[in-house]
Motif scaffolding. Structure first.
Motif, PDB file in Angstrom:
ATOM      1  N   HIS A 107       0.855  -1.180   0.000  1.00 44.93           N
ATOM      2  CA  HIS A 107       0.000   0.000   0.000  1.00 44.93           C
ATOM      3  C   HIS A 107       0.895   1.236   0.000  1.00 44.93           C
ATOM      4  O   HIS A 107       1.789   1.350   0.834  1.00 44.93           O
ATOM      5  CB  HIS A 107      -0.913   0.016   1.226  1.00 44.93           C
ATOM      6  CG  HIS A 107      -1.564  -1.299   1.501  1.00 44.93           C
ATOM      7  ND1 HIS A 107      -2.585  -1.802   0.733  1.00 44.93           N
ATOM      8  CD2 HIS A 107      -1.297  -2.236   2.428  1.00 44.93           C
ATOM      9  CE1 HIS A 107      -2.935  -2.986   1.199  1.00 44.93           C
ATOM     10  NE2 HIS A 107      -2.167  -3.271   2.223  1.00 44.93           N
ATOM     11  N   SER A 159       0.770   5.230   0.485  1.00 44.08           N
ATOM     12  CA  SER A 159      -0.094   6.280   1.032  1.00 44.08           C
ATOM     13  C   SER A 159       0.457   7.665   0.752  1.00 44.08           C
ATOM     14  O   SER A 159       1.665   7.888   0.820  1.00 44.08           O
ATOM     15  CB  SER A 159      -0.229   6.111   2.548  1.00 44.08           C
ATOM     16  OG  SER A 159      -0.798   4.877   2.860  1.00 44.08           O
ATOM     17  N   ASN A 160      -0.460   8.593   0.482  1.00 41.75           N
ATOM     18  CA  ASN A 160      -0.089   9.991   0.279  1.00 41.75           C
ATOM     19  C   ASN A 160      -0.024  10.677   1.637  1.00 41.75           C
ATOM     20  O   ASN A 160      -1.039  11.052   2.213  1.00 41.75           O
ATOM     21  CB  ASN A 160      -1.106  10.688  -0.630  1.00 41.75           C
ATOM     22  CG  ASN A 160      -0.748  12.136  -0.878  1.00 41.75           C
ATOM     23  OD1 ASN A 160       0.209  12.660  -0.327  1.00 41.75           O
ATOM     24  ND2 ASN A 160      -1.531  12.787  -1.709  1.00 41.75           N
ATOM     25  N   ASP A 210      -2.916  16.928  -2.645  1.00 46.23           N
ATOM     26  CA  ASP A 210      -3.143  15.854  -3.610  1.00 46.23           C
ATOM     27  C   ASP A 210      -1.979  15.824  -4.595  1.00 46.23           C
ATOM     28  O   ASP A 210      -1.404  16.873  -4.911  1.00 46.23           O
ATOM     29  CB  ASP A 210      -4.450  16.082  -4.381  1.00 46.23           C
ATOM     30  CG  ASP A 210      -5.670  16.137  -3.473  1.00 46.23           C
ATOM     31  OD1 ASP A 210      -5.580  15.694  -2.316  1.00 46.23           O
ATOM     32  OD2 ASP A 210      -6.709  16.633  -3.928  1.00 46.23           O
ATOM     33  N   ASN A 268      -0.029  13.494  -8.123  1.00 46.85           N
ATOM     34  CA  ASN A 268      -0.022  12.438  -9.127  1.00 46.85           C
ATOM     35  C   ASN A 268       1.245  11.644  -8.892  1.00 46.85           C
ATOM     36  O   ASN A 268       2.319  12.226  -8.686  1.00 46.85           O
ATOM     37  CB  ASN A 268      -0.030  13.018 -10.544  1.00 46.85           C
ATOM     38  CG  ASN A 268      -1.355  13.668 -10.860  1.00 46.85           C
ATOM     39  OD1 ASN A 268      -2.410  13.131 -10.569  1.00 46.85           O
ATOM     40  ND2 ASN A 268      -1.297  14.853 -11.437  1.00 46.85           N
ATOM     41  N   LEU A 299      -3.592  10.742  -6.538  1.00 44.49           N
ATOM     42  CA  LEU A 299      -3.683  10.206  -5.187  1.00 44.49           C
ATOM     43  C   LEU A 299      -3.960  11.358  -4.232  1.00 44.49           C
ATOM     44  O   LEU A 299      -3.106  12.224  -4.017  1.00 44.49           O
ATOM     45  CB  LEU A 299      -2.384   9.483  -4.817  1.00 44.49           C
ATOM     46  CG  LEU A 299      -2.379   8.654  -3.544  1.00 44.49           C
ATOM     47  CD1 LEU A 299      -3.465   7.579  -3.576  1.00 44.49           C
ATOM     48  CD2 LEU A 299      -1.024   8.008  -3.342  1.00 44.49           C
ATOM     49  N   ASN A 300      -5.167  11.384  -3.688  1.00 41.36           N
ATOM     50  CA  ASN A 300      -5.572  12.460  -2.799  1.00 41.36           C
ATOM     51  C   ASN A 300      -4.855  12.362  -1.457  1.00 41.36           C
ATOM     52  O   ASN A 300      -4.455  11.278  -1.026  1.00 41.36           O
ATOM     53  CB  ASN A 300      -7.083  12.417  -2.565  1.00 41.36           C
ATOM     54  CG  ASN A 300      -7.860  12.719  -3.822  1.00 41.36           C
ATOM     55  OD1 ASN A 300      -7.390  13.440  -4.702  1.00 41.36           O
ATOM     56  ND2 ASN A 300      -9.048  12.155  -3.940  1.00 41.36           N
ATOM     57  N   GLU A 315      -5.030   9.384   1.218  1.00 45.10           N
ATOM     58  CA  GLU A 315      -5.488   8.146   0.594  1.00 45.10           C
ATOM     59  C   GLU A 315      -4.303   7.270   0.225  1.00 45.10           C
ATOM     60  O   GLU A 315      -3.152   7.702   0.231  1.00 45.10           O
ATOM     61  CB  GLU A 315      -6.331   8.449  -0.649  1.00 45.10           C
ATOM     62  CG  GLU A 315      -7.643   9.119  -0.314  1.00 45.10           C
ATOM     63  CD  GLU A 315      -8.548   9.300  -1.524  1.00 45.10           C
ATOM     64  OE1 GLU A 315      -9.720   9.637  -1.296  1.00 45.10           O
ATOM     65  OE2 GLU A 315      -8.109   9.119  -2.664  1.00 45.10           O
ATOM     66  N   SER A 316      -4.607   6.012  -0.100  1.00 45.99           N
ATOM     67  CA  SER A 316      -3.550   5.089  -0.508  1.00 45.99           C
ATOM     68  C   SER A 316      -3.994   4.308  -1.731  1.00 45.99           C
ATOM     69  O   SER A 316      -5.181   4.273  -2.070  1.00 45.99           O
ATOM     70  CB  SER A 316      -3.189   4.134   0.634  1.00 45.99           C
ATOM     71  OG  SER A 316      -4.282   3.301   0.949  1.00 45.99           O
ATOM     72  N   VAL A 317      -3.023   3.675  -2.375  1.00 48.58           N
ATOM     73  CA  VAL A 317      -3.278   2.864  -3.552  1.00 48.58           C
ATOM     74  C   VAL A 317      -2.478   1.573  -3.386  1.00 48.58           C
ATOM     75  O   VAL A 317      -1.393   1.577  -2.810  1.00 48.58           O
ATOM     76  CB  VAL A 317      -2.875   3.617  -4.851  1.00 48.58           C
ATOM     77  CG1 VAL A 317      -1.397   3.933  -4.872  1.00 48.58           C
ATOM     78  CG2 VAL A 317      -3.290   2.856  -6.081  1.00 48.58           C
TER      79      VAL A 317
END
Length: 85
Positions: free
Chosen positions: A8, A10-11, A16, A18, A36-37, A40-42
């Motif tokens: 994961h 995370s920002n 926010d 990219n 990626l705000n 939040e995470s991706v």
């Protein structure tokens, strides 16, 4: 085919961004300028080495240019929580 792990990302920045992520095992781009705000995470998937660890580097920038940086991380394990900064 090589095993893969998912971690994961995370920002943790104040805005926010990219983000683009490269798999350091094979050099492939695994996330291409994804928004990626803040907070939040991706999930990111990379190839694992023989010990089950991944390695990646990422670059990120805010749309107004106030944040622009990069980071590399090795020995990433399945399910790890990594941050941009």
């Amino acid at each position: 085919m090589a095993d893969k792990i998912t971690f994961h990302l995370s920002n943790d920045q104040m805005t926010d961004v990219n983000v683009s992520v490269w798999d350091d095992r094979n050099g492939s781009l695994v996330l291409d300028t994804a928004p990626l705000n803040q907070g939040e995470s991706v999930d990111v998937q990379v190839i694992a080495d023989s010990s089950g660890h991944g390695a990646a580097h990422w670059a990120f920038a805010s749309s107004d240019g106030s944040v622009n940086s990069n980071k590399q991380q090795t020995d990433i394990d399945e399910g790890d929580n990594c941050t941009l900064g």
